[in-house]
Motif scaffolding. Structure first.
Motif, PDB file in Angstrom:
ATOM      1  N   LYS A   1       0.815  -1.221   0.000  1.00  0.00           N
ATOM      2  CA  LYS A   1       0.000   0.000   0.000  1.00  0.00           C
ATOM      3  C   LYS A   1       0.849   1.271   0.000  1.00  0.00           C
ATOM      4  O   LYS A   1       0.529   2.246  -0.697  1.00  0.00           O
ATOM      5  CB  LYS A   1      -0.953  -0.006   1.191  1.00  0.00           C
ATOM      6  N   GLU A   2       1.920   1.294   0.753  1.00  0.00           N
ATOM      7  CA  GLU A   2       2.747   2.495   0.809  1.00  0.00           C
ATOM      8  C   GLU A   2       3.365   2.789  -0.551  1.00  0.00           C
ATOM      9  O   GLU A   2       3.411   3.945  -0.998  1.00  0.00           O
ATOM     10  CB  GLU A   2       3.844   2.327   1.863  1.00  0.00           C
ATOM     11  N   ASP A   3       3.849   1.750  -1.233  1.00  0.00           N
ATOM     12  CA  ASP A   3       4.438   1.939  -2.562  1.00  0.00           C
ATOM     13  C   ASP A   3       3.388   2.405  -3.568  1.00  0.00           C
ATOM     14  O   ASP A   3       3.647   3.292  -4.382  1.00  0.00           O
ATOM     15  CB  ASP A   3       5.059   0.622  -3.046  1.00  0.00           C
TER      16      ASP A   3
ATOM     17  N   ASP B   1       0.596   3.993  -2.890  1.00  0.00           N
ATOM     18  CA  ASP B   1       0.183   5.363  -2.551  1.00  0.00           C
ATOM     19  C   ASP B   1       1.127   6.397  -3.167  1.00  0.00           C
ATOM     20  O   ASP B   1       0.689   7.458  -3.630  1.00  0.00           O
ATOM     21  CB  ASP B   1       0.138   5.542  -1.035  1.00  0.00           C
ATOM     22  N   LYS B   2       2.422   6.099  -3.180  1.00  0.00           N
ATOM     23  CA  LYS B   2       3.381   7.003  -3.819  1.00  0.00           C
ATOM     24  C   LYS B   2       3.121   7.086  -5.321  1.00  0.00           C
ATOM     25  O   LYS B   2       3.173   8.171  -5.924  1.00  0.00           O
ATOM     26  CB  LYS B   2       4.805   6.522  -3.557  1.00  0.00           C
TER      27      LYS B   2
END
Length: 664
Positions: free
Chosen positions: A600-602, A604-605
Motif C-alpha cells: 500500500k505504501e508503494d 500510494d506514492k
C-alpha cells in the motif's frame, strides 16, 4: 343561483381530478420506469423480479431518483403525457446502452459516456440484430402511443409557479444525490446503497441502474489522494532522485547499440490475442507463427490490460505515460476527460533524446481525441487515416500490411532515429461479418456455427497482424539499421455476447464477469507481447506486466537513461508487476482482489505521482529539473501533414459505423 353554483363546481372538480391523476402519475410512473429499466438492464424477467422482491429499499431508492428525473422533465414541458414519454425514452435508452455495453465489453453505462460524441455511434452496428431491434421498437412504440394520446386527452398542465417550484426541488435533489451531499449520502446509506467502485457490473446489478449511475457522477471528479501537498511531494522528489541514481548505477551496462540510437517502434495491434490458448479448439494451421517464434527467441510475456473488448485509448494512455487506469474512475477515458495540457510521455522523452516521435493510426484522427492528445504528449507528428495514400483495405479498415508499409516508409525517409507509436485497425470487431469472404484457417471444436464463424474471422485477422510483424522484421533485418520492435495487443477481442466463444471453448466457466475467479480475471485481461531487435539484447520472460510499466521496462531493457518517475515504475514493477482496479499480482505471482497491506505504501506514492502530473500542481517538476517532467507542445506539431493536400481521394472515406473501440 343554482345553475351558477353548478357552473362553478365544474372547474373545481376538473382541477381535483387533474390533481388526482398527476399525483397518481407521480406515484406509478417511477415504479414502472424502475421495472422497465431493470428488465432491460438485466435482460431477464425472473432476475428482475427477484431483485425487486429481495431489495425493496433499493427499489424505492431507484424509484425516487426516477421520480426526480420525471418531475424535472414535467417542470420543463408542463404537459403530463409528453413528460412520461420523454422520461421513458431517456431512462430506457440509457438502460439499453448499458445492457449492450455489458454484453459487448462487460462495462455498464457511465455518466462520462455521455461525452463520447461521435465515438458512441460506433456501437450501432453491434446492436442492430433482430432481438435488439424488437426491444428498441417496443420502447419507441410506447413513446409514440403516449405522444398520440397527449393530443386526445387533457393536457394536465401545471401552473407556472408550481412548475418552477417542482423544477427547483427536482434539480436540488438530483444534484445532491449526484455530488453525494451529506444529507443525500445518509439517506442512501439508510436505503441500503453499497457502492462497488472496483466492479461496476456488480455495482449496477446490486444497486440498480439509476442509483449506480447517480453514485458514479461524483466519480467523474478524481479526489486528491490523502497526504498530497507540497512538502510530501518535495520529499518524494528527493527519494526519486536518490533511487534513480542507484537504479542507473546498478543497471549500468555496455551500450548494445555502439553509440547509435535505434529506431524504437511500438505496435499496438488491435485486439491481438493468441486464439490457440482456447483449450477445446484446434486450428488447421498456426495463426501466429512469428509471435510464437519470438516468444521462444526474445524478450516476451503477457501484459495485463486495463480493458476488455474496447477502450484502446486507455491502453495507449498507460503505455505512453506510465500512469495507471486503476487510479481513475471505472469506465473513464483520459483522452476525452483529463488531458488538456502537456503531459510527460514516451513521445516527449524520445524527442528530448534527439528522436523524431510519430504516432500512426489507420483510422480517423478525431477518434478518442487523439489528434489533440498526441499534441499534448509531445509527439512531433500524427499520421492518421487521411494521410495514407491510396491504402489497401481488408474488410472495412486499412490493412495491417498497409500499416507496416507506412512504418517502413517513415523510417526510411527520415534521417533522425524514430520513435513510432502505432495503433492498427484491421482486426477490430465485431467478427460476425464474414469480412474476408472465406477464411483459410479452419477451426474445429465444440462450437456453435455462429461462434465458429466469429472465431475464424478473428483468427484470419490475427494471421494478417502476425504477417505484418514479420514484414517489418524482414525489412529491418535486411537494412541492418538498429531497430527495436515491441508488438502487443491492446485487449482481448469481444467474441460474441456474454463472452460466448470463451465459454464455449472452455477458457472461462461463466459469461458473467462478476463470477470470475481472480485467475479467470487475469486470463481475460492478459495479452501477449513480444519484442524483436537486430541488436543483441538480453532475453527475458515476463509472466505478467501492467501496461503502465511497459515503457519504463523497455527503456531499462535497452539501457537508456530513465526519468525519475519511470525509474520508480521499474522499482514498483519488481514488487508488483501487475495491477488492475480489482486485481493485483505481486512478485511471487500471488493474486489479490485489492492492494495488499505490504504494497500500500508503494502504491500510494505511485498514486500521488500520477495525481500531481495529471490533476495536481506539478510540484514534482518544481523540485526535479528533468526535461521529461517539463515537456511542452512542439511548435511544429504535425506540420508535415498539415501542409500536405488531402490524399486518398479515390477511396470512400465514409467507413460504416463499426468504427473504432466501443465506448466505456
Amino acid at each position: 343561483m343554482r345553475p351558477r353554483r353548478r357552473k362553478q363546481a365544474g372547474p373545481a372538480l376538473n382541477r381535483l381530478w387533474s390533481t388526482f391523476f398527476i399525483v397518481l402519475a407521480c406515484a406509478v410512473v417511477p415504479l414502472v420506469l424502475v421495472f422497465g429499466v431493470e428488465f432491460i438492464q438485466r435482460g431477464n424477467l425472473h432476475e428482475t423480479w427477484a431483485w425487486l422482491i429481495q431489495n425493496p429499499k433499493l427499489f424505492t431508492m431507484n424509484a425516487l431518483l426516477d421520480l426526480f428525473v420525471f418531475l424535472l422533465i414535467y417542470a420543463l414541458l408542463g404537459n403530463l403525457l409528453p413528460s412520461v414519454a420523454l422520461s421513458i425514452l431517456l431512462l430506457c435508452s440509457m438502460s439499453f446502452i448499458s445492457y449492450f455495453k455489458v454484453k459487448l465489453i462487460g462495462e455498464p453505462f457511465f455518466p462520462w459516456d455521455i461525452f463520447l460524441n461521435k465515438e458512441s455511434m460506433n456501437v450501432l452496428p453491434l446492436v442492430t440484430n433482430q432481438s435488439a431491434l424488437l426491444r428498441i421498437g417496443t420502447m419507441l412504440g410506447a413513446v409514440f402511443v403516449l405522444l398520440l394520446m397527449s393530443f386526445l386527452l387533457p393536457r394536465l398542465r401545471l401552473r407556472i409557479k408550481t412548475r418552477v417550484a417542482v423544477g427547483l426541488v427536482a434539480v436540488f435533489a438530483v444534484y445532491s444525490f449526484g455530488v453525494n451531499a451529506p444529507w443525500a449520502s445518509r439517506f442512501m446509506d439508510r436505503m441500503g446503497a453499497n457502492e462497488i467502485v472496483w466492479n461496476q457490473s456488480e455495482n449496477y446489478g446490486n444497486n440498480g441502474m439509476a442509483l449506480a449511475f447517480t453514485m458514479n457522477v461524483k466519480n467523474a471528479i478524481v479526489p486528491k489522494p490523502a497526504g498530497y501537498d507540497e512538502p510530501t511531494m518535495a520529499n518524494l522528489a528527493q527519494m526519486l532522485m536518490m533511487n534513480q541514481s542507484g537504479l542507473q548505477t546498478a543497471s549500468a551496462k555496455a551500450d548494445p547499440f555502439n553509440g547509435k540510437q535505434p529506431n524504437v517502434i511500438f505496435i499496438m495491434s488491435e485486439a491481438f490475442w493468441d486464439p490457440t490458448l482456447l483449450p477445446n479448439v484446434t486450428f488447421s494451421e498456426d495463426p501466429a507463427p512469428t509471435v510464437h517464434r519470438l516468444q521462444q527467441e526474445s524478450t516476451s510475456g503477457y501484459l495485463l490490460s486495463p480493458q476488455f473488448g474496447g477502450g484502446t485509448s486507455n491502453v495507449e494512455y498507460e503505455v505512453l505515460t506510465g500512469q495507471s487506469m486503476s487510479f481513475l474512475p471505472a469506465g473513464s477515458v483520459p483522452y476525452q476527460q483529463y488531458i488538456s495540457q502537456p503531459l510527460p510521455s514516451l513521445a516527449g522523452y524520445f524527442e528530448e533524446q534527439g528522436y523524431k516521435s510519430m504516432a500512426i493510426h489507420s483510422y480517423e484522427g478525431w477518434f478518442w481525441n487523439r489528434e489533440n492528445v498526441y499534441k499534448e504528449m509531445g509527439f512531433e507528428s500524427f499520421m492518421s487515416k487521411d494521410q495514407f495514400s491510396n491504402p489497401q483495405y481488408k474488410g472495412d479498415f486499412i490493412s495491417d500490411d498497409e500499416v507496416a508499409n507506412s512504418i517502413i516508409q517513415q523510417v526510411d525517409s527520415t534521417d533522425k532515429p524514430m520513435f513510432i507509436y502505432t495503433v492498427t485497425m484491421q482486426n477490430h470487431g465485431p467478427y460476425d461479418d464474414q469480412r474476408y469472404g472465406s477464411n483459410p484457417i479452419q477451426v474445429e471444436g465444440n462450437l456453435t456455427p455462429e461462434a465458429k464463424d466469429t472465431l475464424e474471422t478473428y483468427t484470419q485477422g490475427v494471421q494478417d497482424a502476425d504477417a505484418s510483424l514479420q514484414k517489418l522484421i524482414d525489412h529491418f533485418d535486411e537494412t541492418g539499421e538498429p531497430t527495436v520492435i515491441v508488438f502487443y495487443g491492446d485487449h482481448l477481442p469481444m467474441l460474441g455476447y456474454d463472452y460466448d466463444v470463451y465459454t464455449q471453448a472452455g477458457f472461462i466457466q461463466t459469461g458473467k464477469s462478476q463470477d470470475w475467479t481472480l485467475e479467470e480475471l487475469k486470463k481475460m485481461h492478459s495479452v501477449p507481447f513480444v519484442t524483436w531487435s537486430n541488436v543483441d539484447l538480453p532475453q527475458e520472460q515476463l509472466p505478467v506486466l501492467s501496461n503502465s510499466f511497459l515503457g519504463a521496462y523497455m527503456l531499462s531493457h535497452m539501457g537508456m537513461q530513465l526519468p525519475e518517475t519511470l525509474a520508480y515504475n521499474v522499482e514498483l514493477s519488481q514488487k508488483m508487476p501487475g495491477m488492475l482496479r480489482n486485481l493485483v499480482v505481486d512478485a511471487n505471482q500471488n493474486l489479490y482482489p485489492a492492494v495488499p497491506d505490504s504494497l500500500k505504501e508503494d502504491v500510494d506514492k505511485y498514486r500521488q505521482l500520477q495525481y500531481d502530473g495529471l490533476f495536481g500542481k506539478q510540484y514534482l517538476a518544481k523540485y526535479i529539473g528533468s526535461p521529461y517532467l517539463q515537456q511542452n507542445v512542439l511548435p511544429n506539431y504535425n506540420q508535415e501533414f498539415v501542409e500536405k493536400a488531402p490524399v486518398d481521394e479515390d477511396i470512400d472515406g465514409s467507413l460504416n459505423a463499426s468504427g473504432e473501440e466501443n465506448p466505456n
